[in-house]
Write a protein that holds these residues in place. Structure first.
Motif, PDB file in Angstrom:
ATOM      1  N   THR A   1       0.881  -1.309   0.094  1.00 57.14           N
ATOM      2  CA  THR A   1       0.048   0.160  -0.058  1.00 57.14           C
ATOM      3  C   THR A   1       1.086   1.226  -0.092  1.00 57.14           C
ATOM      4  OG1 THR A   1      -1.803  -1.023   1.030  1.00 57.14           O
ATOM      5  CG2 THR A   1      -1.711   1.457   1.190  1.00 57.14           C
ATOM      6  N   ILE A   2       0.526   2.141  -0.774  1.00 56.03           N
ATOM      7  CA  ILE A   2       1.107   3.421  -0.821  1.00 56.03           C
ATOM      8  C   ILE A   2       0.081   4.509  -0.437  1.00 56.03           C
ATOM      9  CG2 ILE A   2       2.125   5.286  -2.223  1.00 56.03           C
ATOM     10  CD1 ILE A   2       3.198   3.343  -4.026  1.00 56.03           C
ATOM     11  N   THR A   3       0.740   5.359   0.732  1.00 55.75           N
ATOM     12  CA  THR A   3      -0.309   6.361   1.206  1.00 55.75           C
ATOM     13  C   THR A   3      -0.908   7.500   0.084  1.00 55.75           C
ATOM     14  OG1 THR A   3       0.717   6.080   3.320  1.00 55.75           O
ATOM     15  CG2 THR A   3      -0.568   8.009   2.768  1.00 55.75           C
ATOM     16  N   GLY A   4      -2.256   7.474   0.191  1.00 55.75           N
ATOM     17  CA  GLY A   4      -2.725   8.236  -0.705  1.00 55.75           C
ATOM     18  C   GLY A   4      -2.867   7.680  -2.218  1.00 55.75           C
TER      19      GLY A   4
ATOM     20  N   ASN B   1      -1.130   0.483  -9.891  1.00 55.01           N
ATOM     21  CA  ASN B   1      -1.969   0.942  -8.850  1.00 55.01           C
ATOM     22  C   ASN B   1      -3.429   0.457  -9.085  1.00 55.01           C
ATOM     23  OD1 ASN B   1      -2.962   4.359  -7.669  1.00 55.01           O
ATOM     24  ND2 ASN B   1      -3.117   2.371  -6.326  1.00 55.01           N
TER      25      ASN B   1
END
Length: 596
Positions: A188-191, A246
């Motif tokens: 997971t990547i923030t944002g 993503n």
């Protein structure tokens, strides 16, 4: 821009990661524990640009036996391999495991790199020769070899040039092919949300496209929110590249290594495979419980041998596999590679009857990994062309002995048998019950086991049969009314003498003409049935119009009754029948007129 993906292979601590650092200037080990121990545990990734301007991404794999599953995940989707052997140690145990995996996967492009030449320069040539000998039975038998020292930098320019030459000879995959991207990481990547990575070996990806996520859990529809490769964003990607996607529509914990992102509705998901042994020992001496590696997936499976070289694999979960796919088989107890297999049928027939296994074994011997659609159509009788294509069979040309009906491919002999069986059933029904409507469409489909209505329509037409009212019969049948024939003839004679004097109900009952017999007579075109049990000849409406046309327009029901010399019981249903045909028009409760 030409892009490529290369995986490393080789024994633990032979300098694979050090070599990648020297070539790319990047650190492939991602975990703190790996850096602390100096031991690659999981897959690492790095990339660089070669002198030719080719972009190359490296997948660095662990060398230790305990992490063989991770190693196979790295090799599974790689089209090119950099096989590493240290000059000071030579060929070792995990070298053999990686060789066996490469042989099982049939990887045919790569190069040999003898590392740590600074530690044993006098042994480098011998180690290279030994490695060539060990790889002699694999697809890497004729690949070039380079001796390097990553620490001193010697041999690296030659390695880059050799790698350039190797990649120039790798066939370019089809960018228009269906996508099957095996996931090797998810995070997971923030944002941004859920991100997955994998090697795109065929097909293309674009931002905004939808994909199916096939995994241990249920199938999910996902959308691509963003794409990256080698740390840069792209609106679209073509093979062969390392891709980061993503995703929209799935939480990170719902995606794991071994899942696959595929083109929607283009890949079958199967748990049962018929396969051929490609490497390793006889399957009659192999454990029945093993682990199947394909792409980045590692799935427990049960092997049912059909002799030394063929068998059936039943997987613990469904995977998107097709004809020709290569599998690595691993012993879950010893963690050693047992050998390789190739998929011959990703949708095999069930084995229920005595002797089915022997018959299936004999059939598999004749099958090829390139696929013969005619044999598959013959086995199934009828199959959609898109299903054959989904299984990996070629469908660009219709084989001999196959007939095409819309999207269906039908075995010609099967089609002929359908016609014969249907004609026989229709004839038998008519002989047994001349008054029957015919064979219903539902009964005909069940009799022949047809998967689609369009096939039934074709069979009926080519068999010389006719359909009416949802029933199938032979042309001309139905005019012979069996035991009711004499009674119907009597009614016909009565009506020819007085066309509008319909027999009363008691008269029909005396003649044993019930609803079933009269329906059969009507289907045969012998009588016309109106409401309230009125029976006339089929010519009655036309005769009535001749009489009614002589009346002053509009006319009353009483005037019509008198002109037709009949009763109100017959006149009203007959006039309503003429209204329904559009021959007369009702003006009010008591008047009608002829429609001119």
């Amino acid at each position: 821009m030409s892009t490529h993906v290369v995986a490393t292979a080789g024994h633990v601590d032979h300098g694979k990661s050090t070599l990648i650092r020297a070539l790319t200037g990047m650190e492939p080990d991602r975990w703190e524990e790996e850096k602390r121990r100096g031991l690659t545990i999981d897959l690492g990734f790095a990339w660089t640009t070669l002198p030719s301007r080719r972009q190359v991404a490296f997948v660095d794999v662990p060398g230790h036996q305990r992490f063989l599953a991770n190693t196979l995940a790295g090799l599974g989707a790689a089209p090119v391999v950099c096989f590493v052997v240290a000059a000071d140690e030579g060929w070792r145990a995990q070298s053999s495991d990686h060789r066996d995996a490469i042989a099982a996967l049939n990887i045919r492009h790569g190069l040999i790199v003898v590392t740590r030449a600074d530690r044993a320069p006098e042994r480098a040539d011998d180690v290279l020769a030994q490695t060539r000998a060990e790889l002699a039975e694999t697809g890497l038998r004729d690949v070039p070899g380079v001796v390097v020292s990553a620490v001193q930098g010697t041999g690296l320019p030659e390695l880059r040039a050799t790698l350039d030459t190797v990649l120039a000879e790798v066939p370019q995959p089809d960018a228009a092919a269906r996508v099957r991207l095996w996931v090797d990481r998810s995070f997971t990547i923030t944002g941004a949300g859920t991100v997955v990575t994998g090697t795109l070996s065929a097909g293309s990806l674009a931002v905004g496209e939808s994909l199916e996520l096939l995994g241990a859990q249920r199938k999910r529809d996902v959308a691509i929110r963003g794409l990256q490769s080698r740390g840069e964003p792209y609106p679209a990607l073509a093979p062969v590249v390392r891709a980061a996607l993503n995703l929209r529509g799935v939480a990170r914990e719902k995606v794991r290594r071994g899942d696959a992102l595929v083109t929607p509705n283009a890949w079958p998901a199967t748990r049962v495979l018929d396969v051929r042994r490609t490497t390793g020992g006889s399957w009659t001496e192999t454990t029945s419980h093993l682990v199947v590696h394909v792409g980045t997936a590692a799935v427990p499976a049960r092997l049912r041998p059909f002799g030394d070289d063929h068998g059936r694999l039943t997987l613990d979960r469904r995977l998107p596999l097709v004809l020709g796919d290569r599998l690595v088989l691993r012993d879950p107890g010893t963690h050693r590679v047992l050998g390789g297999a190739q998929v011959l049928d990703a949708d095999p027939p069930s084995l229920r009857r005595r002797g089915d296994s022997a018959r299936r074994a004999a059939a598999l011997v004749t099958m090829t990994p390139e696929g013969e659609p005619a044999l598959e159509v013959a086995r199934r009788g009828a199959v959609r062309a898109r299903h054959l294509s989904g299984l990996g069979l070629p469908t660009d040309a219709v084989p001999d002995g196959v007939r095409v009906f819309d999207e269906w491919w039908v075995h010609a002999a099967t089609y002929d048998a359908w016609q014969s069986r249907l004609k026989a059933a229709v004839d038998e029904l008519h002989t047994r019950d001349p008054l029957a409507d015919g064979l219903s469409r539902g009964a005909a489909r069940d009799l022949l086991g047809l998967p689609d209505e369009v096939l039934l329509d074709a069979v009926v037409g080519d068999a010389g049969l006719e359909q009416r009212g949802g029933h199938i019969r032979a042309p001309g049948t139905g005019r012979d009314l069996g035991s009711a024939e004499a009674a119907v003839c009597q009614v016909e004679a009565q009506l020819r003498a007085a066309p509008f004097r319909a027999p009363e109900a008691y008269e029909l009952q005396a003649l044993r003409l019930g609803a079933r017999e009269l329906a059969a007579a009507e289907r045969a075109g012998r009588v016309l049935r109106l409401r309230d049990g009125v029976v006339l000849l089929p010519t009655a409406p036309a005769l009535a119009m001749r009489q009614l046309a002589r009346l002053d327009q509009p006319f009353t029901t009483s005037e019509a009754r008198q002109a037709l010399d009949t009763t109100r019981r017959v006149a009203i249903p007959l006039l309503e029948h003429l209204d329904a045909r559009g021959w007369t028009r009702r003006l009010d409760a008591g008047h009608r007129e002829i429609v001119r």
